[in-house]
Write a protein that holds these residues in place. Sequence first.
Motif, short mmCIF file in Angstrom:
data_model
loop_
_atom_site.label_atom_id
_atom_site.label_comp_id
_atom_site.label_asym_id
_atom_site.label_seq_id
_atom_site.Cartn_x
_atom_site.Cartn_y
_atom_site.Cartn_z
N ASN A 202 -19.21 71.96 21.96
CA ASN A 202 -20.16 72.98 22.40
C ASN A 202 -21.23 72.33 23.27
OD1 ASN A 202 -19.31 75.55 21.44
ND2 ASN A 202 -19.77 74.87 19.37
N ARG A 203 -21.18 72.62 24.53
CA ARG A 203 -22.07 71.98 25.49
C ARG A 203 -22.52 72.97 26.56
NH1 ARG A 203 -23.94 66.58 24.76
NH2 ARG A 203 -22.29 65.31 23.82
N ILE A 204 -23.48 72.53 27.33
CA ILE A 204 -23.91 73.28 28.52
C ILE A 204 -22.97 72.94 29.67
CG2 ILE A 204 -25.72 73.53 30.25
CD1 ILE A 204 -27.76 73.03 28.02
N VAL A 205 -22.46 73.96 30.33
CA VAL A 205 -21.55 73.77 31.47
C VAL A 205 -22.12 74.49 32.68
CG1 VAL A 205 -19.23 74.17 32.35
CG2 VAL A 205 -19.54 73.58 29.94
N TRP A 206 -22.21 73.78 33.77
CA TRP A 206 -22.77 74.31 35.01
C TRP A 206 -21.68 74.58 36.05
CZ3 TRP A 206 -27.52 75.85 36.62
CH2 TRP A 206 -28.62 75.55 35.80
N ASN A 207 -21.94 75.59 36.88
CA ASN A 207 -21.14 75.79 38.09
C ASN A 207 -21.52 74.68 39.07
OD1 ASN A 207 -20.38 76.63 40.76
ND2 ASN A 207 -20.14 78.72 39.99
N LYS A 208 -20.56 73.86 39.43
CA LYS A 208 -20.83 72.70 40.27
C LYS A 208 -21.44 73.10 41.61
CE LYS A 208 -18.63 68.58 42.22
NZ LYS A 208 -17.35 67.83 42.39
N SER A 209 -20.96 74.18 42.19
CA SER A 209 -21.47 74.59 43.52
C SER A 209 -22.93 75.03 43.42
CB SER A 209 -20.61 75.72 44.09
OG SER A 209 -20.69 76.89 43.28
N VAL A 210 -23.32 75.62 42.29
CA VAL A 210 -24.72 76.02 42.10
C VAL A 210 -25.60 74.77 42.05
CG1 VAL A 210 -26.36 77.06 40.49
CG2 VAL A 210 -24.19 78.21 40.97
N LEU A 211 -25.17 73.77 41.28
CA LEU A 211 -25.95 72.55 41.18
C LEU A 211 -26.09 71.89 42.55
CD1 LEU A 211 -24.59 70.92 37.90
CD2 LEU A 211 -26.81 72.00 38.25
N GLU A 212 -24.99 71.84 43.28
CA GLU A 212 -25.03 71.18 44.60
C GLU A 212 -25.93 71.92 45.56
OE1 GLU A 212 -20.63 69.01 44.58
OE2 GLU A 212 -20.90 70.96 45.57
N LYS A 213 -25.94 73.24 45.45
CA LYS A 213 -26.79 74.04 46.35
C LYS A 213 -28.26 73.70 46.17
CE LYS A 213 -28.00 78.83 47.49
NZ LYS A 213 -27.71 80.27 47.22
N TYR A 214 -28.64 73.33 44.94
CA TYR A 214 -30.05 73.05 44.67
C TYR A 214 -30.33 71.57 44.45
CZ TYR A 214 -30.12 78.09 44.19
OH TYR A 214 -29.98 79.44 44.43
N GLY A 215 -29.44 70.72 45.00
CA GLY A 215 -29.76 69.31 45.09
C GLY A 215 -29.17 68.40 44.03
N TYR A 216 -28.40 68.93 43.09
CA TYR A 216 -27.76 68.08 42.07
C TYR A 216 -26.33 67.77 42.52
CZ TYR A 216 -31.58 68.96 38.80
OH TYR A 216 -32.81 69.03 38.19
N THR A 217 -26.12 66.53 42.97
CA THR A 217 -24.82 66.15 43.50
C THR A 217 -24.18 65.07 42.63
OG1 THR A 217 -25.85 64.49 44.93
CG2 THR A 217 -25.53 66.71 45.85
N ASP A 218 -22.92 64.78 42.92
CA ASP A 218 -22.18 63.71 42.24
C ASP A 218 -22.13 63.89 40.72
OD1 ASP A 218 -21.75 62.42 44.72
OD2 ASP A 218 -23.70 61.44 44.57
N GLY A 219 -22.01 65.15 40.29
CA GLY A 219 -21.88 65.41 38.86
C GLY A 219 -23.17 65.38 38.08
N ALA A 220 -24.31 65.29 38.77
CA ALA A 220 -25.60 65.26 38.08
C ALA A 220 -25.97 66.67 37.62
CB ALA A 220 -26.68 64.71 39.00
N ALA A 221 -26.82 66.74 36.60
CA ALA A 221 -27.29 68.01 36.05
C ALA A 221 -28.70 67.81 35.51
CB ALA A 221 -26.35 68.48 34.94
N PRO A 222 -29.44 68.90 35.30
CA PRO A 222 -30.78 68.75 34.73
C PRO A 222 -30.73 68.02 33.38
CG PRO A 222 -30.40 70.99 35.49
CD PRO A 222 -29.09 70.30 35.55
N GLU A 223 -31.78 67.25 33.11
CA GLU A 223 -31.84 66.49 31.86
C GLU A 223 -32.98 66.92 30.96
OE1 GLU A 223 -31.33 62.19 32.22
OE2 GLU A 223 -30.78 62.48 34.33
N THR A 224 -34.07 67.38 31.53
CA THR A 224 -35.23 67.76 30.74
C THR A 224 -35.49 69.27 30.84
OG1 THR A 224 -36.86 67.48 32.52
CG2 THR A 224 -36.26 65.52 31.24
N VAL A 225 -36.28 69.77 29.92
CA VAL A 225 -36.63 71.19 29.93
C VAL A 225 -37.36 71.54 31.22
CG1 VAL A 225 -38.07 72.94 28.81
CG2 VAL A 225 -36.65 71.41 27.43
N ASP A 226 -38.24 70.66 31.67
CA ASP A 226 -38.95 70.93 32.92
C ASP A 226 -37.99 71.01 34.11
OD1 ASP A 226 -41.38 71.07 31.67
OD2 ASP A 226 -42.01 69.02 32.16
#
Length: 560
Positions: A202-226
Motif C-alpha cells: 500500500n503506497r502512494i502512486v503518481w501519474n508520471k506525466s503529471v509529475l514531469e509536467k510540474y518538474g519531477y523527472t527521472d522517477g522523482a516524487a514529493p518527499e515532504t508534506v510541504d
Amino acid sequence: MHSVHKNMKRRRIMRKRALALILASALAAGMLAACGKSPQSEASSAASAPQAPEAGEEVTVTYPLENPDDVTLSWWIPMAPPAAKHITNYSEAEAYAEFSNCTNVNVEFIHPVSGQEKEQLGVLLAGGDLPDLIMIRNWYNGGSSAGVDDGVFMDLTDLVPIYAPDYYKAITSSELAYRLATNSEGRITEFNLIKSSAPAFNRIVWNKSVLEKYGYTDGAAPETVDEYTELFKKMAADGLPGFSPTSNGQVVQFMYPFGITSGFFLGEDGSIRYGQATEEYRDYLTLMNQWYEAGYLYKDFMTNMTQTELQALFNNQQVGMMIGSADQARAQAATVGVDVVKANYPRIKKGDPMHFETTSWEQLPILGGQTTVISADCENPELALEYMNYYYTQEGCDLQSFGIEGKSYVVAEDGTKQYTDYMLNNPDIPIGDVGNILKANACPGLREADINCFPDYLTDPDILAFRMQYSDDPTVDDSQVLPAFQMSMEASTERSKIMRDITTYIDEMTLKFITGAEPLENFDAYLEQLDKMGMQDAIDITASEYEVFLTKPVPEWITE
C-alpha cells in the motif's frame, strides 16, 4: 516484524495416525459434549487415546491419509471474487481438487453470497448443524476463543501437536509466532495464514506525466508534506485535484508524518494510544482541511467509492495520484497507457523516521483474513486437523504458492521454481485470476512471500523492482505498530461495545473538520467527547490485554 527467534532443534520421529474410535482424553469434557459424546464414551476413550508428544519432539503425519470410511469434510469458506468469475465452487478449482487428491479427503465447499458473508455466518451459527470447517475471518465477536467459550468451535490446543504437527511447528518457530497464534491463555483455537508479508504494497502512486509536467523527472516524487502542498497548488491552478482520500477522510499515509496512525498503536514510550484521539490528529486534520479548502482533494471523495472507481479516476487523469496496492495500480494504469511513479512515505522533514511499517519479512501468523476454525459439530476432528495440516507442509505450501508441479510450474536444475505457459499464458484464465484457480490464495496455510511466487515478479524484473522500491529504507520500521493479537472474549466484547459509537463519532467529526462544517477550534471539545464516550477505557482495556500478550507463558523450548 520483530526480531527473528532461533528455532529449537527437535528430534524428528514418526507417529502413525491414531485410529481411536473417539476423541483423545486431551479433549475437554465440554468439547466432547458438543460433539455428542457421552460420559461413558469419554471414559472408554481415555485408555486408548494417543498421548501428546513431549516437549522437543516433532511429529509427522503421513499423506495420503487413511480414510477407510471415505469421510467428506464440509468447509464454509467465502469465494475470492477472481475465482467467482470462472467457477461456482472451489471443488472445480484444480488447486483445491489437488489438495483432496494429496490428502485422500474430499471436501464439500459451502460458499456464502459475496458481500453478505458476515450476515450469512450469523445465520449459519444460529441454525446449528455446523459444517466441519468455518472460515470466520474477523466476523465472530470476540474471535475464535469466544466461539470456543460459547461451545460453537473446538479448542484445538491438545490436538494440534498430534494431528497438525506442521502447523504446530510453524506457530512455535518463534516466540512472537506463538504469541500471535494463541489466545490470552495460550490456547490454540484457529488456523491462520502464515507468510512473510513484506515488502509493503500500500503506497502512494503518481501519474508520471503529471509529475514531469510540474518538474519531477527521472522517477522523482514529493518527499515532504510541504512538497506535496506546493505540488498540489500547481495542479489545482490547472484544475487537477491531487487525490481522492478514503471516504472517511482518515488517510494513514498522511497521518504517519505526524507520528500517528489510524486506531490503536504504540507510543514512543510504549504506551497504548489511539490515533484519532491524539493532539497530533489535530495537526493532520488541519492539513487536510487546508487541502480541502484549497481544492487539492477530489471534491466527491466522501461518496464511498470503490477501489475500482478510484483507479478509474487515476487512469482517466481526474486526479494526479492515488493510494492503494501499488502493483495493481501500476498494472491497471498500464492498460490505458499511463506510466506511474511510486512515492516513499511522506515526512515532515526529509529523513524523519517512520515507525508504522505494517509488513514483516518474518513468516508470522496473519490474523483475521483467512482465519479458519473447526466447529463443535465436527464428527471427525482428527481427520479435519490432518487435512488442514497439509496446508502447512512444504508440499502444501508449494501447491498454494505455485500450483501443481509439472503442470503449473517445474523445478529447474538449480532448485528454483519456474512457471509454465499453462500458468503464464493460460487461454482460459487471465494472469490476474490464476492465483485463485491454479493456486490456492484464499485459504489459511503456510505460503511463500508474494515476491517469491507471484508470476509477475518471477517473470518481469521491472515489476519486482517496483515492488521492492523503498523496501530497504533505513528510516522505516515497525516499532510503533501494535501487533494484531488475540484478546480475551470479555475484553474484546467490552472494547467493541465502547468503540462502536466512538468509531461512528470519529468518522462524522473527521469529515466535518476536513470540510469546515465543524471549525477546528472545537477539536478540544471533540477530544472531551471521546473521553466521555469511553475512549480511555478502550485504551486501558487494550493496554491490559497487550500486557497479557507480552507476558503470557511461552514453552521454554521455543525460546532456547
